[in-house]
Design an enzyme around this catalytic site. Structure first.
Site, mmCIF file in Angstrom:
data_model
loop_
_atom_site.group_PDB
_atom_site.id
_atom_site.type_symbol
_atom_site.label_atom_id
_atom_site.label_comp_id
_atom_site.label_asym_id
_atom_site.label_seq_id
_atom_site.Cartn_x
_atom_site.Cartn_y
_atom_site.Cartn_z
ATOM 1 N N GLU A 230 0.871 -1.036 0.019
ATOM 2 C CA GLU A 230 -0.017 0.070 -0.056
ATOM 3 C C GLU A 230 0.848 1.246 0.177
ATOM 4 O OE1 GLU A 230 -3.140 -0.354 -0.713
ATOM 5 O OE2 GLU A 230 -3.185 -2.407 -0.161
ATOM 6 N N GLU B 283 -0.977 0.180 -9.809
ATOM 7 C CA GLU B 283 -0.664 -1.146 -9.336
ATOM 8 C C GLU B 283 0.683 -1.649 -9.395
ATOM 9 O OE1 GLU B 283 -1.619 -4.462 -6.769
ATOM 10 O OE2 GLU B 283 -2.729 -2.671 -7.149
#
Length: 494
Positions: A260, A289
């Site tokens: 994250e 991503e």
């Protein structure tokens, strides 16, 4: 007002509503249950007014003129992206949008209720209503002959459709399955020491070390906890992410946080000049991503990362990790074994989890979907792809938040992001000694490289152009297949 002034006032107002909706979503995750009905009714009003702003046809000629000028490239790109979005969505009916927002809120609430109970049968009608509302919302955008699912895929990754994804996944699957077949003939890596009892409170006490090591600062970020780890960039100076502590897996919260933090750095390092504009985001989901997968897999699972951090973790868990070396820890961390839960999957089997969701999504948006029985399809595909029996819906079809939150067409970008990450990693390692920097705790130089070559562009450049500039060539999945083959050949001595 001239065109530029009109456009900037319009975009600023749109940004304010987006900001309010983002904060509403963050607050709703931890707000009292009894206030949900009123809270969601207010969100519907905000979303409806935001819809009106987004579909203000009086701004259309302004967008057309600004996207045609060449004096200001940044302004041109901002206007162009808004123009493309407006042209696509002008045919969307307000009543369809309001119905979608209502059904979406119901779906989220139902998932939060029925996932812990592993009750797919009770949740399934909500997903059926949501997909129907989503179809009605998106149908006017379809071009002649275009499939709805192809439209959804393109929304998250420009230029990608089922034809392109099918070819991509064939290459990825061929490589992954071949390696897994070879690994099955080898002795399995012992990772039992990772799965002793590690109290969550002690893990929380260690987490500031990882945040500091990764350069994540309280001045611009906050960490909290949730069932499903995620990152929300409110602004470049206000990035929120969550993690989840698992008391029988000491690596889970660490790796999810490192993942994250990759997203967080992206949101933080976009050019400050883009703040409050449509450029203050990644051009694609796969690009975003790629930064989290690069951090998790190419940094967080490396020996160099643990040559710095393991001794610090051993101070917190001296008995549990006694005698464990960075090499032993890293081997255990990279062990491959089929698992039920995507977020707990290892690097090699992870794409298979994504392929399952991709194939199911194609069914969900086919001409004859059977939403109520998708759990049976899910269970069958987990047996076929990973050789696993699914015991319940909580570890099965209800495990992810994406479908309840209407993130349709998003899943494939996870696999694409892994492939992008492998290519960025290869390029970065040509320029800087990543392993030395990790061993010495100098991660700021790694994030400076990512900022310069990937993150600061935001949505100013296309994903393809960012890859070409950073890597010196077009995207190719061979970087992932070569990287993963080398890694697991060495790890399991194939």
């Amino acid at each position: 007002m001239n065109d530029t002034e009109r456009f900037e006032a319009w975009e600023k107002k749109l940004s304010a509503y987006s900001y309010a909706m983002t904060l509403h979503g963050l607050d709703g995750n931890n707000a009292p249950v009894q206030g949900r009905k009123y809270r969601e009714s207010m969100a519907v009003i905000l979303a409806s007014e935001m819809f009106e702003i987004e579909h203000d046809e009086t701004i259309l000629p302004v967008l057309e003129r600004l996207s045609a000028q060449d004096e200001d490239p940044v302004l041109k790109q901002r206007a162009k992206l808004h123009l493309n979005r407006m042209k696509q969505s002008l045919s969307v009916r307000k009543e369809d949008y309001e119905q979608y927002r209502k059904v979406l809120a119901e779906s989220i609430a139902a998932w939060l209720k029925y996932k812990p109970a592993a009750d797919w049968k009770s949740y399934a009608p909500y997903l059926q209503d949501l997909t129907e509302a989503y179809r009605a919302l998106q149908k006017p955008r379809l071009q002649e002959g275009q499939k709805l699912y192809d439209l959804l895929l393109d929304d998250h990754e420009k230029g990608w459709d089922t034809v392109r994804y099918d070819a991509f996944f064939r290459e990825i699957r061929t490589c992954a399955v071949s390696l897994l077949e070879q690994i099955r003939t080898k002795d399995q890596i012992d990772d039992s020491f990772l799965h002793q009892y590690y109290p969550a409170e002690k893990q929380r006490a260690f987490m500031p070390q990882i945040l500091k090591y990764m350069g994540f600062a309280e001045e611009w970020g906050r960490i909290s906890e949730s069932e499903h780890p995620l990152t929300t960039p409110v602004t470049a100076g206000d990035i929120r992410f969550t993690t989840k502590y698992r008391e029988h897996d000491v690596s889970a919260a660490i790796l999810s946080s490192v993942h994250e933090i990759g997203h967080a750095w992206f949101g933080h390092q976009i050019d400050p000049a883009y703040e409050g504009t449509i450029l203050a985001r990644a051009m694609s989901a796969g690009l975003h991503e790629s930064q989290s997968r690069l951090c998790e897999n190419h940094l967080g699972r490396s020996i160099a990362f643990w040559q710095y951090n393991l001794s610090l973790l051993q101070e917190v868990f001296p008995a549990e990790l006694a005698g464990i070396t960075p090499e032993t820890f890293c081997r255990a961390l990279n062990r491959t074994e089929a698992t039920l839960v995507r977020t707990q999957a290892d690097e090699l089997t992870y794409p298979l989890h994504i392929m399952i969701r991709y194939e199911i999504e194609k069914r969900m948006f086919s001409d004859d979907p059977d939403i109520l029985h998708l759990d049976e399809v899910w269970n069958q595909m987990y047996h076929e792809y990973l050789g696993l029996e699914v015991p319940d819906a909580q570890s099965g079809i209800l495990q992810d938040m994406h479908w309840p939150y209407a993130y349709f067409g998003y899943f494939p970008t996870y696999a694409l992001g892994s492939a992008f990450a492998a290519q960025f990693n290869a390029a970065m390692r040509k320029d800087i000694n990543v392993d030395d920097l990790l061993r010495e705790g100098r991660t700021e130089e790694i994030f400076a490289w990512l900022k310069e070559h990937v993150q600061h562009w935001g949505a100013f450049l296309s994903t393809d152009e960012i890859i070409r500039r950073a890597c010196g060539e077009d995207f190719s999945p061979r970087f992932w297949t070569e990287y993963i083959t080398k890694k697991y050949t060495e790890l399991y001595r194939l």
